[in-house]
Write a protein that holds these residues in place. Structure first.
Motif, PDB file in Angstrom:
ATOM      1  N   LEU A  30       0.853  -1.196   0.000  1.00  0.00           N
ATOM      2  CA  LEU A  30       0.000   0.000   0.000  1.00  0.00           C
ATOM      3  C   LEU A  30       0.886   1.241   0.000  1.00  0.00           C
ATOM      4  N   THR A  85      -2.195   7.817  -3.697  1.00  0.00           N
ATOM      5  CA  THR A  85      -3.255   6.799  -3.762  1.00  0.00           C
ATOM      6  C   THR A  85      -3.127   5.940  -5.013  1.00  0.00           C
ATOM      7  N   LYS A 143      -6.289   1.202  -0.394  1.00  0.00           N
ATOM      8  CA  LYS A 143      -6.167   1.277   1.078  1.00  0.00           C
ATOM      9  C   LYS A 143      -7.462   0.850   1.782  1.00  0.00           C
TER      10      LYS A 143
END
Length: 287
Positions: A61, A66, A75
């Motif tokens: 992650l 993002t 996430k």
């Protein structure tokens, strides 16, 4: 068109064992992967290309930024299952992915875990094994297969899941030239037959040259991104970051340096032969 994978400003660092030092591997990378595309990600060892690949199906992650997979944030822990159904991953060493003692059971393994009905599993396993030309080996033990055959079984296991995208992390690194060709042929077929988006992490230039798009990563940043012709025309930049170019491109580069008027965006042997013949005709050289 909405990209299938969208990475925005992602950063990632690995912590050392003693937690005192961290090594930043991805530095503010942004990248969109379009649906149905065939993208190669190139870089030498340690460039960050495998780390980036592991962000595409939430194995890792991002620590900053993002990653969205078909609109789902990686996430979001509740959606991890959805993400992995959409993006399948094939690794370098097929032995790490094969879990069963019979080929067809291995391909069925994930489907059984997903609760797919037995008749649907049967159909999908057969289709997937036929797609990678391993159907006649369905009752064999995987450990008796060659490296290339094992890798194709691993790919069949992912095809059976019917993902929208497959990320392959150096899938031919441990194979001989014959195995590499077989696996590359299989990968190309995924896009053409099933419309699956393919992201191929590789350090083989000839593999990258056959993709629609090439992204070059060095020290955690994207330094080149374009069609193979565009990217491989930057011979000097690629050499500076320790990468080769296809042999035909290398020859053209040397000829251009020597003053010959020859196009610089040549990446295939066929194009190279054509350009050399033209050059010889222009200079009235007889074969």
């Amino acid at each position: 068109m909405e990209p299938i994978i969208s990475a925005k400003n992602i950063t990632f660092a690995y912590q050392s064992y003693d937690e005192k030092q961290s090594r930043t591997v991805l530095k503010d990378i942004s990248l969109n992967i379009e649906k149905g595309s065939f993208v190669a990600v190139l870089g030498h060892n340690g460039s960050g290309k495998s780390t980036l690949a592991k962000h595409f199906n939430a194995i890792l992650l991002p620590q900053g930024g993002t990653v969205m997979v078909e609109g789902i944030d990686t996430k979001d822990e509740d959606r991890i299952y959805d993400i992995r159904q959409r993006v399948g991953m094939v690794f370098q060493n097929p032995d790490n992915q094969i879990v069963a003692t019979i080929v067809e059971e291995d391909v069925a393994f994930a489907l059984e875990n997903l609760g797919v009905s037995p008749s649907e599993i049967r159909q999908r396993v057969n289709d997937a094994l036929k797609a990678v030309h391993m159907y006649e080996y369905r009752e064999h033990a995987p450990h008796q297969l060659s490296g290339g055959q094992k890798q194709r079984v691993a790919i069949a296991g992912i095809i059976a899941m019917r993902p929208d995208c497959i990320v392959l992390d150096e899938p031919t690194a441990m194979l001989d030239p014959h195995g590499r060709r077989q696996v590359m042929k299989t990968i190309r077929m995924l896009g053409e037959t099933y419309g699956i988006t393919v992201v191929l992490i590789t350090h083989y230039m000839d593999e990258a040259a056959k993709c629609d798009r090439v992204v070059v990563i060095d020290e955690g940043q994207i330094i080149l991104d374009g069609t193979p012709k565009q990217v491989f025309s930057h011979v000097q930049i690629l050499k500076e970051v320790g990468l080769d170019v296809p042999q035909a491109t290398e020859l053209v580069y040397e000829l251009r340096k020597a003053g010959y008027n020859i196009p610089q965006d040549i990446i295939s042997e066929e194009e190279c032969i054509e350009a050399l013949e033209k050059l010889m005709e222009e200079n009235h050289v007889h074969h």
